[in-house]
Structures are given as structure tokens and as C-alpha cells.
Design an enzyme around this catalytic site. Sequence first.
Site, PDB file in Angstrom:
ATOM      1  N   TYR A  64       1.097  -1.541  -0.062  1.00 26.19           N
ATOM      2  CA  TYR A  64       0.211   0.045  -0.189  1.00 26.19           C
ATOM      3  C   TYR A  64       0.833   1.260   0.020  1.00 26.19           C
ATOM      4  O   TYR A  64       1.720   1.162   1.262  1.00 26.19           O
ATOM      5  CB  TYR A  64      -0.781   0.060   1.900  1.00 26.19           C
ATOM      6  CG  TYR A  64      -1.926  -0.921   1.247  1.00 26.19           C
ATOM      7  CD1 TYR A  64      -2.182  -1.918   0.072  1.00 26.19           C
ATOM      8  CD2 TYR A  64      -2.425  -1.210   2.543  1.00 26.19           C
ATOM      9  CE1 TYR A  64      -3.956  -2.475  -0.072  1.00 26.19           C
ATOM     10  CE2 TYR A  64      -3.675  -2.259   2.228  1.00 26.19           C
ATOM     11  CZ  TYR A  64      -4.296  -2.932   1.431  1.00 26.19           C
ATOM     12  OH  TYR A  64      -4.927  -4.133   1.626  1.00 26.19           O
ATOM     13  N   PHE A 222     -13.234  -4.150   1.240  1.00 30.01           N
ATOM     14  CA  PHE A 222     -14.254  -3.543  -0.066  1.00 30.01           C
ATOM     15  C   PHE A 222     -15.209  -3.764   0.101  1.00 30.01           C
ATOM     16  O   PHE A 222     -16.619  -4.011  -0.949  1.00 30.01           O
ATOM     17  CB  PHE A 222     -14.253  -4.337  -1.863  1.00 30.01           C
ATOM     18  CG  PHE A 222     -12.821  -3.812  -2.440  1.00 30.01           C
ATOM     19  CD1 PHE A 222     -11.702  -2.810  -2.343  1.00 30.01           C
ATOM     20  CD2 PHE A 222     -12.216  -4.532  -3.960  1.00 30.01           C
ATOM     21  CE1 PHE A 222     -10.801  -3.086  -2.767  1.00 30.01           C
ATOM     22  CE2 PHE A 222     -11.548  -4.131  -4.777  1.00 30.01           C
ATOM     23  CZ  PHE A 222     -10.548  -3.504  -4.077  1.00 30.01           C
ATOM     24  N   LEU A 224     -17.728  -1.534   1.582  1.00 32.79           N
ATOM     25  CA  LEU A 224     -18.396  -0.320   0.955  1.00 32.79           C
ATOM     26  C   LEU A 224     -18.038   0.271  -0.728  1.00 32.79           C
ATOM     27  O   LEU A 224     -18.458   0.858  -0.703  1.00 32.79           O
ATOM     28  CB  LEU A 224     -18.160   1.256   1.897  1.00 32.79           C
ATOM     29  CG  LEU A 224     -18.033   0.947   3.277  1.00 32.79           C
ATOM     30  CD1 LEU A 224     -17.975   1.978   4.288  1.00 32.79           C
ATOM     31  CD2 LEU A 224     -20.234   0.884   3.634  1.00 32.79           C
ATOM     32  N   PRO A 229     -21.417   2.319  -4.530  1.00 32.02           N
ATOM     33  CA  PRO A 229     -22.602   2.550  -5.441  1.00 32.02           C
ATOM     34  C   PRO A 229     -23.302   2.128  -5.528  1.00 32.02           C
ATOM     35  O   PRO A 229     -23.930   2.492  -6.481  1.00 32.02           O
ATOM     36  CB  PRO A 229     -21.218   2.807  -6.360  1.00 32.02           C
ATOM     37  CG  PRO A 229     -19.829   2.461  -5.512  1.00 32.02           C
ATOM     38  CD  PRO A 229     -20.624   2.352  -4.846  1.00 32.02           C
TER      39      PRO A 229
END
Length: 294
Positions: A64, A222, A224, A229
Site C-alpha cells: 500500500y 471492499f 463499502l 455506488p
Amino acid sequence: MIKEEIVIAGNTENPLKVKRFGYGTMRLTGPGIWGEPNNREEALQILMQCVKTGINFLDTADYYGEDVTNRLIAEALYPYPSDLVICTKVGGARKPDKSWVPFNRPENLRSSIENNLRTLKQEQVQLVHFRIIHGSEVPFKESMDAMFEMQKEGLILHVGVSNVSPAELKTAMTMGNIATVENMYGHAQRTSVQLAHGGETRGGEEVLQICEENKIPLIPYFSLFQSIPKKDERISIIAKKYGATEAQINLAWLLHRSQWILPIPGTSSLEHFEENLKATKIDLTEEDMQFLSR
């Protein structure tokens, strides 16, 4: 009622007890999960607020950034509280074009673990997920053998797996103790799907029963990112009922879906962090859950 704590690797000599609501650090990086955060001070404040509010489970990875979230964690929280569990991932790397590639040969995994130990300022990583990134030519068992070997050496306390199919999870369980599973899971996307930049991304629904039967926490990623969307009228209706945001209801649904789910919602906004935390106070009814599961 929501179970407030969860035990990781409860059948071993070194179980980890954590609050059943963690924080995923991926969003603390720059655009495309690359580079330094747009607001470094706010990123550090979020990490410090995790500890202040009782969150004691952080999810990170040395790819990350690269290395951005690990360095932020160390800067904000080192020396670490005694009850803080930092979970990382290995098995992947980033190219200069920001693409995701497998990095899962035994020597790759060892270098990743050593890098995590260095950047997190630890002598042992408490929990490490081996993350499957598709396109690899390395057999799954070969990578897992390397993980369990490093566990024997004391570099890793507990081994988990990420982005696995039911068959891969069962295989891993025959090789050693699997402490946790980290797969994609949320109200709007519960099963495996092809993502543009990640190849096949395995869903949590397909492994949840195995996890429950074996008391293995399922850590959804993942949750949210995939759900928000995709507007769902059912989520909107329940959100209005409780005067909550749709994100809060998505998280409350995860907490009520199974006592073995450990959500780790991530955000780069301190305001959204505080909003997400309030999801733990929403007590959905059986009728709510039946409505949301239709």
C-alpha cells in the site's frame, strides 16, 4: 445484539482477542493506492483516533503506497498499545505503472515479511494473510509452505489467507492452522466477481460457512467500495428508519450477518471514520435482516 469481541486463532496457545470492528488503512494512501496521503496530518489523526475509540485491529500491507500505510502506523502509534493487533498481507507487489502483480515465491514472501517487520518496527507480525493475486505461476501449496515455515521460525504469529476459493481455503487448512480469511464481502457484492484491475476477486459468501463451522473470522474488504455506488432501495429504507447513513447500514448489516465477520472499513476522512464507527450502535432486528436479505 452485536457480539462486541472476536477471538482470532482461539484454538492455539496464542489467541488474539479484538473488538469486532477494525480499520483498513488502504485508503490512507494517495490516488490509486499509491504514494503519500493528500492530507498526512488527517491520516495520522485517524490512526490515533482508532486507539482512542477502542479499535484494536488494523489491516495494512507493505504494497500500500508502497510502504506508506506501514510507515504511517508506526509514526502515529509506535510504541504500540499492548492490545493492538496489526494485520498485514503478502503475496503481491506493485510495478512502477501502479499495476498489481504476484510476488509469492518463497523468497518474495520472506522479503515481504522482513520489510513489514522493518517498517512496522516489530520483531514478529501478529497476523499475516497470504493474498492470492491471479496470474501467478507459483503453486498455492508452495506459497503456503513458505508462510508456515516463517511461522515456525517465529517471524509470524498467525497465518491467514486472502482472496481464496473454498477449495483453496480447505487446502490451506490441511497444511496448518488458518487464523483468518480476508475476502471481498459486502451487501451489494457477496460472491466472486471479475474486477478491472484485480482479476477474479473472491467473495466472502462462498467461504462464510466454512469459516463459521471452524470458528475462523472472516475479514471483509471492499465492503463499502462495492456497495455504496450500487444504490439499493432496501438499504435506503432501513437507513431512513434508523436516521443513519447508507454506509452505516451496510456496515451494520455485516455485523449482524454473522458473529464471525470482522469489518474493517477504511476511509481517509476523519469525519467518515467517526460516522462508520456509529454503525456498531445500530441494532438491526430480525425483520430488518430478512428484508435486507431478500
